[in-house]
Design an enzyme around this catalytic site. Structure first.
Site, PDB file in Angstrom:
ATOM      1  N   GLY A 104      -4.668  -1.431  -1.979  1.00 18.59           N
ATOM      2  CA  GLY A 104      -4.109  -0.208  -1.406  1.00 18.59           C
ATOM      3  C   GLY A 104      -4.891   0.274  -0.206  1.00 18.59           C
ATOM      4  O   GLY A 104      -4.634   1.344   0.319  1.00 18.59           O
ATOM      5  N   GLN A 140      -1.704  -9.471  -6.452  1.00 16.19           N
ATOM      6  CA  GLN A 140      -0.793  -8.320  -6.382  1.00 16.19           C
ATOM      7  C   GLN A 140       0.245  -8.450  -5.271  1.00 16.19           C
ATOM      8  O   GLN A 140       1.249  -7.753  -5.257  1.00 16.19           O
ATOM      9  CB  GLN A 140      -1.604  -7.027  -6.132  1.00 16.19           C
ATOM     10  CG  GLN A 140      -2.483  -6.649  -7.285  1.00 16.19           C
ATOM     11  CD  GLN A 140      -3.578  -5.671  -6.861  1.00 16.19           C
ATOM     12  OE1 GLN A 140      -3.416  -4.468  -6.963  1.00 16.19           O
ATOM     13  NE2 GLN A 140      -4.699  -6.195  -6.384  1.00 16.19           N
ATOM     14  N   ARG A 141      -0.031  -9.325  -4.309  1.00 13.86           N
ATOM     15  CA  ARG A 141       0.899  -9.482  -3.185  1.00 13.86           C
ATOM     16  C   ARG A 141       1.777 -10.711  -3.331  1.00 13.86           C
ATOM     17  O   ARG A 141       2.615 -10.975  -2.467  1.00 13.86           O
ATOM     18  CB  ARG A 141       0.096  -9.609  -1.884  1.00 13.86           C
ATOM     19  CG  ARG A 141      -0.206  -8.299  -1.282  1.00 13.86           C
ATOM     20  CD  ARG A 141      -0.946  -8.298   0.020  1.00 13.86           C
ATOM     21  NE  ARG A 141      -1.123  -9.493   0.775  1.00 13.86           N
ATOM     22  CZ  ARG A 141      -2.108  -9.638   1.676  1.00 13.86           C
ATOM     23  NH1 ARG A 141      -2.974  -8.656   1.880  1.00 13.86           N
ATOM     24  NH2 ARG A 141      -2.223 -10.727   2.365  1.00 13.86           N
ATOM     25  N   ASP A 177       0.805  -1.227   0.000  1.00 18.13           N
ATOM     26  CA  ASP A 177       0.000   0.000   0.000  1.00 18.13           C
ATOM     27  C   ASP A 177       0.841   1.282   0.000  1.00 18.13           C
ATOM     28  O   ASP A 177       0.335   2.354  -0.333  1.00 18.13           O
ATOM     29  CB  ASP A 177      -0.922   0.040   1.233  1.00 18.13           C
ATOM     30  CG  ASP A 177      -1.831  -1.170   1.329  1.00 18.13           C
ATOM     31  OD1 ASP A 177      -1.954  -1.893   0.328  1.00 18.13           O
ATOM     32  OD2 ASP A 177      -2.410  -1.399   2.409  1.00 18.13           O
ATOM     33  N   GLU A 191      -9.220   0.076  -4.599  1.00 13.61           N
ATOM     34  CA  GLU A 191     -10.288  -0.618  -3.853  1.00 13.61           C
ATOM     35  C   GLU A 191     -10.994   0.309  -2.862  1.00 13.61           C
ATOM     36  O   GLU A 191     -12.138   0.099  -2.511  1.00 13.61           O
ATOM     37  CB  GLU A 191      -9.724  -1.841  -3.117  1.00 13.61           C
ATOM     38  CG  GLU A 191      -8.678  -1.496  -2.076  1.00 13.61           C
ATOM     39  CD  GLU A 191      -8.216  -2.688  -1.243  1.00 13.61           C
ATOM     40  OE1 GLU A 191      -9.002  -3.627  -1.062  1.00 13.61           O
ATOM     41  OE2 GLU A 191      -7.064  -2.667  -0.765  1.00 13.61           O
TER      42      GLU A 191
HETATM   43  O1  F6P Z   1      -2.404  -3.945   3.470  1.00 20.22           O
HETATM   44  C1  F6P Z   1      -2.176  -4.768   2.383  1.00 20.22           C
HETATM   45  C2  F6P Z   1      -3.466  -5.205   1.775  1.00 20.22           C
HETATM   46  O2  F6P Z   1      -3.185  -6.065   0.682  1.00 20.22           O
HETATM   47  C3  F6P Z   1      -4.406  -4.096   1.345  1.00 20.22           C
HETATM   48  O3  F6P Z   1      -4.042  -3.537   0.113  1.00 20.22           O
HETATM   49  C4  F6P Z   1      -5.724  -4.814   1.338  1.00 20.22           C
HETATM   50  O4  F6P Z   1      -6.785  -3.917   1.531  1.00 20.22           O
HETATM   51  C5  F6P Z   1      -5.605  -5.768   2.485  1.00 20.22           C
HETATM   52  O5  F6P Z   1      -4.225  -5.957   2.710  1.00 20.22           O
HETATM   53  C6  F6P Z   1      -6.242  -7.109   2.281  1.00 20.22           C
HETATM   54  O6  F6P Z   1      -6.179  -7.804   3.479  1.00 20.22           O
HETATM   55  P1  F6P Z   1      -6.325  -9.363   3.623  1.00 20.22           P
HETATM   56  O7  F6P Z   1      -5.080 -10.008   3.089  1.00 20.22           O
HETATM   57  O8  F6P Z   1      -6.463  -9.584   5.086  1.00 20.22           O
HETATM   58  O9  F6P Z   1      -7.507  -9.770   2.822  1.00 20.22           O
END
Ligand code: F6P
Length: 362
Positions: free
Chosen positions: A183, A287-288, A140, A235
């Site tokens: 984000g 994205q992660r 983020d 988002e």
């Molecule tokens: O903080 C990182 C993030 O990927 C945000 O962009 C997103 O809103 C959130 O985490 C999603 O969280 P989770 O992995 O708990 O669904």
């Protein structure tokens, strides 16, 4: 006789690219400079500290992980009462359990890698008497006190790639496409990926959009002969009407909405207003995932080695950051104090406007 230096490692909150590179940076530098250092990796974030679930890490644990996505230690999210406590489902304060593990292991320092929430929790640990050094990680890029966090650039690359690929199918079918990027409540990722991929409209939380203005921008493109349009949507994007609601009102409206995410709502409103065929793509946690991009590998290594130096200098209650290309140490108190939203006068927003990208506000 001088006793060994003992360091704990925690990766907490949502994962991101570069965590293992940072773990490696801390470990390799400590093993290089601190004789007889002992390193303990807590499993699954603060949960490992709470439950005393950890791994004694050897030198070889820090090899071969530079390019690996996720975190070799695992992670989790904990319930946090702002400024007060980290609690379990029944509301019990978990600090005593964490202090117990910290003291039993006789740690000299705990290195905590995490996003906004983790920095705030780390501040509580520091206040409770633990020696804490933190590293800013999150896709983020919303951590105060640092220009950039690791994970961010990798996610920008992925978001860019998604929109790049959407271009051809949008063009073939003469459609409007909304690509929703992560984000949380900050627009850094969407702005950067949107500019990098040539999005036509970018909607971010910091600039509430007016749906008629977004529709007008689409119509304008169609009139000028463009057969498709791409909208990069954060988002956390908000309409101008939602922006004036209280947090509670917004939460209720979201609960009652028939749309699973903001992009689906915008898509249906735009289809109604413009008659243009519209589709939504939400890459979500993709994205992660995956390996960190080279920039994040370097940044995470810089941050990791900087943490090792802070430990050697006993400079605790600090977060490592980067400002104007220089590695800096930020008082944890500052880093945990607020969220770094995208300033509406940020030069990149002007750059985007200069090339005709619309934000739905004019
Ligand atoms: O903080 C990182 C993030 O990927 C945000 O962009 C997103 O809103 C959130 O985490 C999603 O969280 P989770 O992995 O708990 O669904």
């Amino acid at each position: 006789m001088k006793r060994n230096t003992r360091v704990g490692l925690v990766t907490s909150g949502g994962d991101c690219q570069g965590l293992n590179a940072a773990i490696r940076g801390v470990g390799k530098a400590l093993f290089q400079y601190v004789p007889n250092v002992e390193i303990f990796g807590m499993y699954d974030g603060y949960k490992g500290l709470i439950e005393g679930d950890y791994k004694f890490m050897e030198k070889r644990d820090f090899s071969g992980i530079l390019t690996e996505g996720g975190t070799i230690l695992g992670t989790s999210r904990q319930r946090y009462i702002p400024g007060k406590a980290i609690v379990d489902d029944e509301g019990n304060d978990l600090m005593p359990a964490m202090l117990d593990t910290y003291n039993r292991l006789n740690l000299d320092c705990l290195v905590v890698m995490g996003g906004n929430g983790t920095q705030k929790s780390a501040k509580l640990l520091s206040d409770a008497g633990m020696n804490i050094v933190t590293l800013p990680k999150t896709i983020d890029n919303d951590i105060f006190g640092t220009d950039t966090t690791f994970g961010f650039q990798s996610a920008v690359d992925i978001g860019t790639n998604v929109i790049d690929y959407i271009h051809s199918t949008a063009s073939s079918h003469s459609r409007v496409f909304l690509v929703e990027l992560m984000g949380r409540d900050a627009g850094w990722l969407t702005l950067n990926a949107g500019i990098a991929s040539g999005a036509d409209i970018i909607l971010i939380p910091e600039i509430p959009y007016n749906i008629e203005k977004v529709a007008a921008a689409l119509e304008e493109r169609r009139r000028s002969g463009r057969n498709f349009s791409i909208i990069a949507v954060a988002e956390g994007a908000v309409s101008d009407t939602d922006a004036v609601m209280s947090e509670e009102e917004r939460r209720r409206a979201k609960e009652q909405s028939r749309h699973s995410t903001i992009s689906y709502r915008i898509a249906s409103e735009l289809e109604e207003l413009t008659g243009q065929e519209t589709r939504v793509t939400v890459p979500g946690h993709y994205q992660r995932g995956g390996p960190p991009c080279p920039y994040d590998r370097v940044l995470a290594t810089q941050f990791g080695t900087a943490a090792a130096h802070l430990i050697m200098n006993k400079q605790y209650a600090t977060m490592v950051g980067i400002r104007n290309g220089q590695i800096v140490s930020v008082p944890l108190e500052d880093a945990a104090s607020r969220t770094k939203f995208l300033p509406v006068d940020h030069p990149l927003i002007q750059v985007a406007r200069d090339i005709g990208i619309r934000f739905g506000d004019e």
